[in-house]
Enzyme design. Structure first.
Site, PDB file in Angstrom:
ATOM      1  N   GLY A   7      -3.537   0.199  -6.705  1.00  0.00           N
ATOM      2  CA  GLY A   7      -2.580   1.175  -7.211  1.00  0.00           C
ATOM      3  C   GLY A   7      -2.699   2.463  -6.425  1.00  0.00           C
ATOM      4  O   GLY A   7      -2.476   3.566  -6.951  1.00  0.00           O
ATOM      5  N   HIS A 149       2.599  11.747 -24.475  1.00  0.00           N
ATOM      6  CA  HIS A 149       2.500  11.500 -23.041  1.00  0.00           C
ATOM      7  C   HIS A 149       3.848  11.726 -22.363  1.00  0.00           C
ATOM      8  O   HIS A 149       4.879  11.824 -23.023  1.00  0.00           O
ATOM      9  CB  HIS A 149       2.032  10.060 -22.761  1.00  0.00           C
ATOM     10  CG  HIS A 149       0.572   9.856 -22.955  1.00  0.00           C
ATOM     11  ND1 HIS A 149       0.026   9.548 -24.190  1.00  0.00           N
ATOM     12  CD2 HIS A 149      -0.475   9.919 -22.083  1.00  0.00           C
ATOM     13  CE1 HIS A 149      -1.289   9.426 -24.064  1.00  0.00           C
ATOM     14  NE2 HIS A 149      -1.614   9.646 -22.797  1.00  0.00           N
ATOM     15  N   LYS A 153       5.504   6.970 -19.159  1.00  0.00           N
ATOM     16  CA  LYS A 153       4.457   6.043 -19.610  1.00  0.00           C
ATOM     17  C   LYS A 153       5.088   4.814 -20.248  1.00  0.00           C
ATOM     18  O   LYS A 153       5.956   4.918 -21.108  1.00  0.00           O
ATOM     19  CB  LYS A 153       3.522   6.742 -20.596  1.00  0.00           C
ATOM     20  CG  LYS A 153       2.304   5.903 -20.975  1.00  0.00           C
ATOM     21  CD  LYS A 153       1.285   6.738 -21.734  1.00  0.00           C
ATOM     22  CE  LYS A 153       0.099   5.898 -22.209  1.00  0.00           C
ATOM     23  NZ  LYS A 153      -0.629   5.278 -21.075  1.00  0.00           N
TER      24      LYS A 153
END
Length: 258
Positions: A7, A149, A153
């Site tokens: 990632g 968040h 997300k």
């Protein structure tokens, strides 16, 4: 440490790259999802140009540890590949299903694998405080957890919120429930978790214990994703010293995290 980073070009991956430079570590291989537009291109890093791979099995350099911030499928595949190479892993990917975790545990028979929904040491301290409160407060203190968040997300509620809820539920012998609507039964002592999404909030978790005459609120606010990146590096330093097995933060800090 020499690190394989999965990632690598995502938001957290870039934070880990910066944190490695800050802490004196080195990324020796970078991986992204299949289909990423830069796959197989040379990417400039603080340690020179690295070829962006789409499969950890193609890593041909020695590494002390793998660090993963990707997707549930990507995290599991990375752990399996690193296990075949004999390289321990720290994974901070969230949204994993039971099946994902079972595959991680199977891979951990070969190497040490640590999975955590939140690599911040501050969140580990929050978990400790919540565990203490859940064990000493009377059962008539209702518990609600609210997490906020950024709008991007993908999983909700967050893995951290669910981890905190499980801490309370296990201490009290009750269930974890997500959200609330008018058709629900009375709370009955269960722990309720609520997820909010918006803007670019890095991460906030608030645990409320609500009594008849007072309330207690415990909150953790992440001001930068760098907290998770630095936390992952510190966890990596510990996991490289461990034998094969599946670990969580509480296994690495038994005297601090309940």
């Amino acid at each position: 440490m020499d690190i394989v980073l999965n990632g690598a070009l995502g938001k957290m991956g870039r934070m880990v790259l910066d944190a490695c430079k800050l802490k004196g570590d080195r990324v020796v291989a970078i991986i992204e999802r299949k289909g990423h537009p830069q796959i197989f291109s040379m990417v400039e890093t603080q340690w020179g140009a690295l070829k962006l791979l789409d499969d950890a099995k193609d890593v041909q350099v020695h590494a002390d540890v793998g660090i993963d911030f990707s997707s549930p499928d990507g995290a599991v595949e990375f752990c399996e590949a690193m296990a075949s190479l004999g390289t321990p892993v720290v994974s901070g990917t969230t949204g994993l299903s039971k099946a994902h975790l079972e595959r991680m545990m199977l891979a951990s028979q070969k190497v040490a694998i640590l999975w955590t929904p939140n690599a911040s040491f501050g969140v580990s301290c929050l978990r400790e405080v919540v565990s203490l409160l859940a064990s000493i407060l009377p059962a008539d203190y209702d518990c609600e957890i609210v997490e906020v968040h950024h709008r991007h997300k993908k999983d909700a509620p967050s893995g951290t919120a669910m981890m905190l809820a499980e801490v309370v539920a296990n201490a009290r012998g009750v269930k974890v429930r997500t959200g609330r609507n008018a058709t629900m039964d009375q709370r009955g002592g269960d722990v309720f978790v609520h997820a909010l999404r918006g803007g670019e909030v890095v991460g906030e978790h608030t645990v409320l214990f609500l009594g008849e005459t007072d309330r207690i609120e415990v909150k953790h606010t992440a001001l930068s994703r760098q907290a998770f990146a630095i936390g992952a590096l510190e966890l990596a330093r510990k996991i490289v010293q461990k034998p094969a097995g599946f670990y969580t933060i509480k296994d690495l800090f038994p005297g601090i995290v309940r």
